[in-house]
Design a protein around this motif. Structure first.
Motif, PDB file in Angstrom:
ATOM      1  N   SER A   1       0.857  -1.192   0.000  1.00 22.02           N
ATOM      2  CA  SER A   1       0.000   0.000   0.000  1.00 22.02           C
ATOM      3  C   SER A   1       0.883   1.229   0.000  1.00 22.02           C
ATOM      4  N   TYR A   2       0.398   2.274  -0.687  1.00 22.42           N
ATOM      5  CA  TYR A   2       1.203   3.463  -0.965  1.00 22.42           C
ATOM      6  C   TYR A   2       0.707   4.636  -0.145  1.00 22.42           C
ATOM      7  N   SER A   3       1.653   5.422   0.369  1.00 17.63           N
ATOM      8  CA  SER A   3       1.342   6.652   1.078  1.00 17.63           C
ATOM      9  C   SER A   3       1.681   7.825   0.167  1.00 17.63           C
ATOM     10  N   LEU A   4       0.662   8.590  -0.204  1.00 15.60           N
ATOM     11  CA  LEU A   4       0.840   9.651  -1.184  1.00 15.60           C
ATOM     12  C   LEU A   4       1.707  10.782  -0.655  1.00 15.60           C
ATOM     13  N   HIS A   5       1.511  11.197   0.553  1.00 11.16           N
ATOM     14  CA  HIS A   5       2.182  12.387   1.070  1.00 11.16           C
ATOM     15  C   HIS A   5       3.553  12.067   1.660  1.00 11.16           C
ATOM     16  N   GLN A   6       3.721  10.914   2.274  1.00  7.87           N
ATOM     17  CA  GLN A   6       5.012  10.553   2.870  1.00  7.87           C
ATOM     18  C   GLN A   6       5.880   9.731   1.917  1.00  7.87           C
ATOM     19  N   GLN A   7       5.324   9.250   0.852  1.00  6.85           N
ATOM     20  CA  GLN A   7       6.045   8.524  -0.191  1.00  6.85           C
ATOM     21  C   GLN A   7       6.810   7.319   0.365  1.00  6.85           C
ATOM     22  N   PHE A   8       6.075   6.313   0.775  1.00  7.57           N
ATOM     23  CA  PHE A   8       6.673   5.035   1.111  1.00  7.57           C
ATOM     24  C   PHE A   8       5.621   3.957   0.905  1.00  7.57           C
ATOM     25  N   PHE A   9       6.076   2.732   0.780  1.00  9.94           N
ATOM     26  CA  PHE A   9       5.221   1.562   0.615  1.00  9.94           C
ATOM     27  C   PHE A   9       5.327   0.707   1.873  1.00  9.94           C
ATOM     28  N   THR A  10       4.191   0.174   2.315  1.00  6.36           N
ATOM     29  CA  THR A  10       4.179  -0.805   3.401  1.00  6.36           C
ATOM     30  C   THR A  10       3.494  -2.063   2.895  1.00  6.36           C
ATOM     31  N   GLN A  11       3.961  -3.178   3.415  1.00  6.71           N
ATOM     32  CA  GLN A  11       3.411  -4.459   2.966  1.00  6.71           C
ATOM     33  C   GLN A  11       2.032  -4.645   3.565  1.00  6.71           C
ATOM     34  N   ALA A  12       1.012  -4.882   2.703  1.00  2.51           N
ATOM     35  CA  ALA A  12      -0.371  -5.038   3.156  1.00  2.51           C
ATOM     36  C   ALA A  12      -0.776  -6.507   3.204  1.00  2.51           C
ATOM     37  N   ALA A  13      -0.402  -7.279   2.200  1.00  4.77           N
ATOM     38  CA  ALA A  13      -0.801  -8.689   2.129  1.00  4.77           C
ATOM     39  C   ALA A  13       0.149  -9.528   2.960  1.00  4.77           C
ATOM     40  N   ASN A  14       0.203  -9.265   4.260  1.00  2.00           N
ATOM     41  CA  ASN A  14       1.077  -9.988   5.175  1.00  2.00           C
ATOM     42  C   ASN A  14       0.219 -10.888   6.039  1.00  2.00           C
ATOM     43  N   GLN A  15       0.422 -12.166   5.954  1.00  2.00           N
ATOM     44  CA  GLN A  15      -0.403 -13.145   6.651  1.00  2.00           C
ATOM     45  C   GLN A  15       0.305 -13.646   7.900  1.00  2.00           C
ATOM     46  N   GLY A  16       0.531 -12.755   8.817  1.00  2.00           N
ATOM     47  CA  GLY A  16       1.090 -13.164  10.104  1.00  2.00           C
ATOM     48  C   GLY A  16       2.577 -13.326  10.127  1.00  2.00           C
ATOM     49  N   ASP A  17       3.321 -12.809   9.158  1.00  2.00           N
ATOM     50  CA  ASP A  17       4.774 -12.911   9.192  1.00  2.00           C
ATOM     51  C   ASP A  17       5.325 -12.039  10.305  1.00  2.00           C
ATOM     52  N   ALA A  18       6.520 -12.418  10.752  1.00  4.59           N
ATOM     53  CA  ALA A  18       7.121 -11.680  11.860  1.00  4.59           C
ATOM     54  C   ALA A  18       7.628 -10.307  11.424  1.00  4.59           C
ATOM     55  N   LYS A  19       7.976 -10.163  10.123  1.00  2.40           N
ATOM     56  CA  LYS A  19       8.527  -8.909   9.623  1.00  2.40           C
ATOM     57  C   LYS A  19       7.531  -8.234   8.688  1.00  2.40           C
ATOM     58  N   LEU A  20       7.534  -6.919   8.736  1.00  6.29           N
ATOM     59  CA  LEU A  20       6.722  -6.108   7.847  1.00  6.29           C
ATOM     60  C   LEU A  20       7.660  -5.284   6.980  1.00  6.29           C
ATOM     61  N   ARG A  21       7.647  -5.532   5.672  1.00  7.69           N
ATOM     62  CA  ARG A  21       8.585  -4.883   4.762  1.00  7.69           C
ATOM     63  C   ARG A  21       8.066  -3.497   4.355  1.00  7.69           C
ATOM     64  N   THR A  22       9.012  -2.587   4.207  1.00  9.84           N
ATOM     65  CA  THR A  22       8.696  -1.238   3.744  1.00  9.84           C
ATOM     66  C   THR A  22       9.679  -0.840   2.637  1.00  9.84           C
ATOM     67  N   ILE A  23       9.260   0.076   1.791  1.00  4.35           N
ATOM     68  CA  ILE A  23      10.103   0.643   0.737  1.00  4.35           C
ATOM     69  C   ILE A  23      10.004   2.159   0.842  1.00  4.35           C
ATOM     70  N   THR A  24      11.130   2.806   1.072  1.00  4.13           N
ATOM     71  CA  THR A  24      11.155   4.249   1.243  1.00  4.13           C
ATOM     72  C   THR A  24      12.011   4.889   0.140  1.00  4.13           C
ATOM     73  N   VAL A  25      11.982   6.205   0.087  1.00  2.67           N
ATOM     74  CA  VAL A  25      12.795   6.929  -0.880  1.00  2.67           C
ATOM     75  C   VAL A  25      14.275   6.741  -0.591  1.00  2.67           C
ATOM     76  N   GLU A  26      14.639   6.646   0.690  1.00  2.82           N
ATOM     77  CA  GLU A  26      16.048   6.428   1.044  1.00  2.82           C
ATOM     78  C   GLU A  26      16.554   5.102   0.499  1.00  2.82           C
ATOM     79  N   HIS A  27      15.707   4.077   0.551  1.00  2.00           N
ATOM     80  CA  HIS A  27      16.108   2.788  -0.013  1.00  2.00           C
ATOM     81  C   HIS A  27      16.392   2.914  -1.515  1.00  2.00           C
ATOM     82  N   LEU A  28      15.494   3.560  -2.240  1.00  3.39           N
ATOM     83  CA  LEU A  28      15.672   3.698  -3.684  1.00  3.39           C
ATOM     84  C   LEU A  28      16.864   4.594  -4.021  1.00  3.39           C
ATOM     85  N   THR A  29      17.128   5.616  -3.182  1.00  2.00           N
ATOM     86  CA  THR A  29      18.276   6.496  -3.429  1.00  2.00           C
ATOM     87  C   THR A  29      19.581   5.714  -3.354  1.00  2.00           C
ATOM     88  N   ALA A  30      19.721   4.893  -2.302  1.00  2.11           N
ATOM     89  CA  ALA A  30      20.932   4.081  -2.177  1.00  2.11           C
ATOM     90  C   ALA A  30      21.050   3.083  -3.318  1.00  2.11           C
TER      91      ALA A  30
END
Length: 1113
Positions: free
Chosen positions: A772-801
């Motif tokens: 799922s996408y955040s328009l104003h903060q510009q990052f992605f968070t994992q929505a289709a997570n079925q009880g996993d221990a980790k929640l993945r995110t994608i930010t602008v800093e990740h893409l910059t590196a």
């Protein structure tokens, strides 16, 4: 008489006496002078020659040139004869010198297009060839003017020679003037060369025919009133020029030259014919010679063409006789030994075909027609026979070249016997010229004959061919400054011996007091010799001609061979004086341009020491090729051959060695370490730069460093986990081979390292469905997570590196990947809107909106219920929720494109402080300062970097608007009435209802997961702005922004109790949902989220520019 009397010119007589000494030929010359004055001046201007000498016969007194006045040629009858002949010889040589420029222009026609295709004919001529024909017209015009001048000069020479042999001048020798006749043959070779080049190039003749046909058709249309070719003087001149060029393009230049000269002379049965027969007989004997005599005079096989041309002209002018027929039979016997002579490029001259074409009656009388029919098989057998002895012959020349280079003088002249040094220098000069002549002849004949006859060159012979080119370049570069110094002394030594011979001849003339003509001729020869030794280079050729003609008039004998007597000594002096120019001419390998198909093969299997001379030989055609497409194509072909045959294999060997070394080091296996570096690789890296042109060189070491640096950077960018191995390989390349490989500067790791941009790009469909996408903060968070221990995110800093690792070029690649994904999703939206049930409901909604200003919540809920009843997918999701998911996926992919652009701008932001605020162009400033080449290149690179940084912040990189424009243009060819997509804005309210229902359910799932880690299923949502971006994008593509705003959806919305449908979408899908305990809480949450959704829709619309309607498109 003393030597001073021979070498000193006589005192000039009174000018009044000269007018009384005008004797034979003067009155005849006066009658024809004015007719030729205008012609010679016109052709000199067209051919860009010096001011012409006026056409004249012997013994006519005219205003002389500088070199003639220096020799005092105007103050004696013999001097005027010599001056007249020498001036005509000079004009003939000027015409011959104009030939190579025209030959190159005709020979390279169409070569830039590569080999001729079987489909190419006169009806399918490539447009590039028509352009080349238009560009070749000035050359054809110049060739016609040159041929006219050749005819005039040839006629003049024959008239002068005939008058010279018949005039009354006691004491002079009545023998053929070989110098003049040889130059006459070279002059007549000009039309032969032009005919051979045109007849050999079928592509040129077909292109000219097509071009002529097009111009004639255009002219015919213009004459009928069409405006395709206006009736202008230029058009008329073009048509006339094409008509005048047609005989030349048929290969009739020599035929017309013979006809015009023979008709003008009309001297059949003249006594001069006996002198010509004597000349032809002597040249026949010399052409059959092999060994010292032929070598000392540096006779090339092509010189047979010269005197055969003169023979054909004389037979056509004076008629045939028994002597001519007998000479033709002997010519055929000699011709069997050498069936072809290389003229220019791949053009060859066959004496049998030549005589059969221009002297058919003489050939028939000599009974040679049957034997001439076997010429084809004779040439073919000779080409096959050359394969057997070619390698042994070249190996013999290789041994002789090694011995010759070892014999070159190395010690200083001080203390060395001068006579012995001169003798060695004489032997070295003539041996070097002899080797160059024989190697050039053998190599050129072998290759050209194979190409002309279509006989493939054996692969085993390619090494021998490469050896021949190497030997020529080694011979050209071997003479040192000591040999050049000895060459100057040798010239003076030969001059002293020639002076002694002249004294002996002068002593024999003492008893003969009847005429002063022989003495005058000797004085002219002595004065020319003195001027040659004085080093007057501008007129040295004229001085040699004057001396040769004077010696022929007084010293030549019927029984003397070409290398005997005073005439032979004079020719030896000419060779010694010009040996460096002759060596360069013999070692010239420009003709290998027409053998360029062998370039990759010759370079692929080659030893390192042989590369520089071979490459110098293969690159020499660039010095003579005219500027144009052919030269540029050959330069690219030469670079490609070097790249594929030398650079790429060298880089592969280096990379393999470095990989094995680094792998063995990292694994700790010392026994697997490679041995010392390959000696062949080190030798190639130590070579000096290879020269292509004056401004273009190839440094193998620099090319290897460039390619390995780029290759290691690309591999490290694709596999960052192996970056350490490539760092080690760079270090080993420096220590082992001395290569300075550039470090790409890619970061080995980052604390902000997330999903790699390339992985996201390859799996953009997973990003769109599972995040799922955040328009104003510009990052992605994992929505289709079925009880996993980790929640993945994608930010602008990740893409910059990640962009810093892979480079800025990955941004465009990511956008290109998104285009295909968006196209598929937009097709789903269009297909849903085209459904008849959906379309009928939306038409009812449009009718319902007539007369109303606001689309209500209750109407949206009712429409949603209707569409949900249409059915569901296999996994139980209704069609309405499936369309909502598709719009969300579109928005998520666009959000990823937006984040990639933002990451690129952020990575470039650190370079903003280095930009010039003045706006002055660095490269322009460097040009104005006239900096060195390296500084200019640095300024250009800095300017490109600055523009690249600025380009990242320009509107041209707004990829969201660019994507929208792409799909808008794709839909612009459809009419708005026929498109069901124009009803999409009426579907947005019910989609918003389904979205709010799914959003509240996702927030409830997220809240439950905070307290219960198991048993809770479904997508956990904090924000899902991808839906807003997707709706705004589809509205922008369908041009429905204003239509949607006219609904006033979300403004002062009232939600009644009967419209509070909770969790209908989730219930229909079979997924548990969570209801609120109070109705007011449900209403307040819906109103809050509806307000946020409206704001997000407005913000997302701003990403794609201003609002537009379908009428604005």
């Amino acid at each position: 008489m003393a030597a001073a009397d021979v070498l000193s010119p006589p005192s000039p007589p009174d000018l009044e006496v000269l007018e009384d000494e005008r004797v034979l030929g003067a009155s005849t010359a006066d009658q024809v002078l004015e007719r030729w004055h205008g012609f010679m001046a016109e052709t000199s201007k067209l051919l860009q020659l010096d001011e012409p000498l006026r056409w004249r016969l012997p013994l006519q007194h005219v205003v002389t040139k500088d070199w003639s006045s220096q020799l005092g040629l105007s103050f004696s009858p013999v001097g005027r004869v010599v001056h007249s002949l020498a001036a005509s010889v000079e004009q003939a040589r000027n015409c011959v010198d104009m030939g190579p420029k025209l030959y190159h222009a005709l020979a390279v026609f169409g070569e830039a297009l590569g080999p001729e295709s079987p489909e190419e004919d006169s009806l399918q001529t490539p447009s590039e060839l028509l352009v080349e024909v238009a560009e070749l017209l000035p050359t054809l015009r110049q060739a016609r003017h040159l041929l006219r001048r050749v005819e005039a000069v040839a006629e003049n020479l024959l008239r002068q020679l005939s008058q010279t042999y018949t005039m009354a001048m006691p004491g002079l020798v009545r023998q053929p003037l070989r110098v003049v006749l040889d130059v006459l043959g070279e002059l007549l070779a000009v039309p032969v060369f032009l005919d051979g080049l045109i007849l050999e190039n079928a592509r040129l003749r077909r292109a000219f025919t097509s071009y002529n046909w097009i111009v004639e058709k255009a002219g015919a249309k213009a004459g009928g009133g069409s405006a395709s070719l206006p009736d202008l003087p230029e058009a008329t001149a073009l048509l006339r020029e094409l008509q005048e060029a047609q005989p030349l393009l048929r290969g009739d230049a020599f035929q017309m030259c013979l006809a015009n000269v023979a008709q003008a002379l009309n001297m059949r049965g003249h006594a001069f014919r006996e002198q010509l027969s004597s000349y032809f007989r002597g040249r026949m004997e010399e052409s059959e010679l092999r060994g010292a005599v032929a070598t000392s005079q540096l006779w090339q096989p092509a010189e047979v063409l010269s005197w055969v041309n003169t023979y054909v002209l004389c037979v056509r002018s004076f008629g045939k006789g028994r002597e001519e027929v007998k000479l033709l039979q002997e010519l055929w016997k000699m011709h069997k030994k050498t069936p072809v002579v290389v003229l220019f490029g791949r053009v060859v001259w066959c004496m049998g075909d030549f005589l059969k074409s221009y002297l058919p009656d003489v050939v028939a009388e000599a009974k040679l027609l049957k034997e001439l029919e076997e010429l084809g098989s004779l040439r073919l057998s000779q080409a096959k026979q050359l394969d057997s002895g070619f390698a042994a012959e070249m190996q013999g020349y290789r041994a002789r070249c090694a011995a010759w280079m070892a014999s070159l003088p190395q010690q200083k002249l001080e203390g060395a016997p001068i006579s012995e040094s001169l003798r060695k220098a004489h032997a070295a000069i003539f041996e070097g010229l002899t080797l160059a002549l024989r190697i050039r002849t053998s190599l050129e004949e072998y290759l050209v004959l194979h190409v002309h006859e279509g006989v493939p060159v054996p692969r085993a012979a390619l090494q021998t061919v490469a050896l021949g080119f190497q030997l020529l370049k080694l011979l050209e570069a071997s003479p040192n400054w000591r040999l050049q110094e000895l060459g100057q002394l040798l010239q003076q030594h030969c001059a002293l011996k020639l002076q002694k011979d002249l004294q002996e001849v002068r002593a024999k003339l003492k008893p003969q007091r009847a005429s002063e003509a022989p003495s005058d001729a000797l004085r002219l020869c002595g004065e020319a010799l003195r001027r040659i030794l004085a080093g007057e280079q501008n007129a040295s050729r004229a001085f040699f001609d004057v001396g040769g003609i004077a010696l022929a008039l007084c010293c030549s004998g019927r029984s003397e061979s070409a290398s005997a007597g005073v005439g032979g000594r004079w020719r030896e002096l000419r060779i010694v004086s010009q040996w460096q120019e002759q060596l360069r001419s013999l070692c010239d390998t420009s003709w290998c341009y027409w053998m360029r198909d062998l370039l990759p093969t010759l370079l692929s299997d080659l030893r390192v020491p042989s590369l520089p001379p071979l490459f110098a030989a293969l690159a020499q055609p660039l010095e003579n090729l005219p500027e144009g497409r052919a030269r540029q194509a050959f330069l690219k072909e030469l670079r490609r051959a070097l790249e594929e045959s030398i650079v790429q294999p060298l880089c592969a060997k280096l990379e393999e060695d470095l990989r094995l070394l680094v792998h063995a080091t990292m694994q700790g296996t010392r026994e697997a370490l490679p041995l010392a570096p390959p000696e062949e690789v080190l030798a190639l890296l130590r070579l000096r730069p290879l020269r292509l042109t004056d401004a273009d060189v190839v440094d193998l070491k620099d090319q290897v460093e460039l390619r390995l640096s780029r290759h290691f950077y690309d591999l490290a960018a694709l596999a960052p986990q192996d970056a350490e191995a490539y760092v080690r390989m760079r270090e080993q390349a420096f220590h082992r081979y001395g290569l300075n490989l550039v470090d790409g500067g890619l970061p080995a790791g980052s604390l902000a390292q997330g999903l790699d941009v390339i992985d996201v790009m390859r799996n953009v469909h997973l990003l769109a469905t599972q995040y799922s996408y955040s328009l104003h903060q510009q990052f992605f968070t994992q929505a289709a997570n079925q009880g996993d221990a980790k929640l993945r995110t994608i930010t602008v800093e990740h893409l910059t590196a990640s962009i810093r690792v892979h480079g800025y070029g990955v941004i465009n690649t990511a956008v290109n990947y998104s285009v295909g994904f968006l196209k598929k999703k937009l097709e789903v939206v269009a297909e849903f809107l085209a459904d008849e049930s959906v379309k009928s409901r939306l038409l009812a909604e449009r009718q319902w909106m007539e007369g109303r200003s606001t689309y209500t919540w209750a109407r949206a809920v009712e429409t949603a219920k209707f569409i949900r009843r249409l059915g569901a997918t296999r996994d139980g999701i209704t069609f309405l929720d499936k369309l909502r998911q598709v719009l969300t996926q579109i928005g998520n992919s666009l959000g990823y494109v937006r984040m990639v652009r933002t990451a690129g701008m952020r990575s470039m932001a650190n370079a903003l402080e280095y930009l010039e605020v003045t706006g002055e162009e660095l490269f322009t400033a460097a040009e104005e300062a006239q900096l060195v080449t390296s500084s200019m290149e640095a300024a250009q690179l800095a300017e490109q970097g600055r523009r690249s940084v600025r380009r990242c912040f320009e509107a041209s990189t707004d990829h969201l608007n660019l994507l929208a424009e792409v799909f808008v243009k794709a839909l612009s060819n459809q009419t708005s009435q026929a498109r069901s997509t124009q009803l999409f804005h009426l579907l947005v309210p019910c989609l918003c209802c389904a979205f709010l229902d799914a959003l509240l359910n996702g927030q409830a799932v997220l809240a439950k997961r905070a307290t219960a880690t198991t048993g809770v299923r479904g997508e956990a949502l904090l924000a899902d702005d991808g839906f807003s971006v997707g709706v705004a994008f589809v509205l922008r593509v369908f041009a429905l922004e204003r239509s949607f705003q006219s609904l006033h959806w979300g403004a002062n919305t009232e939600i009644h109790d009967q419209d509070l449908t909770t969790g209908q979408a989730r219930q229909a899908a079979g997924v548990p949902f969570f209801e609120e305990s109070k109705t007011d809480d449900r209403r307040s949450k819906l109103l809050t989220e509806l307000g946020r959704l409206s704001a997000n829709l407005e913000a997302a619309s701003a990403l794609f520019g201003g609002t537009r309607s379908s009428a604005d498109r």
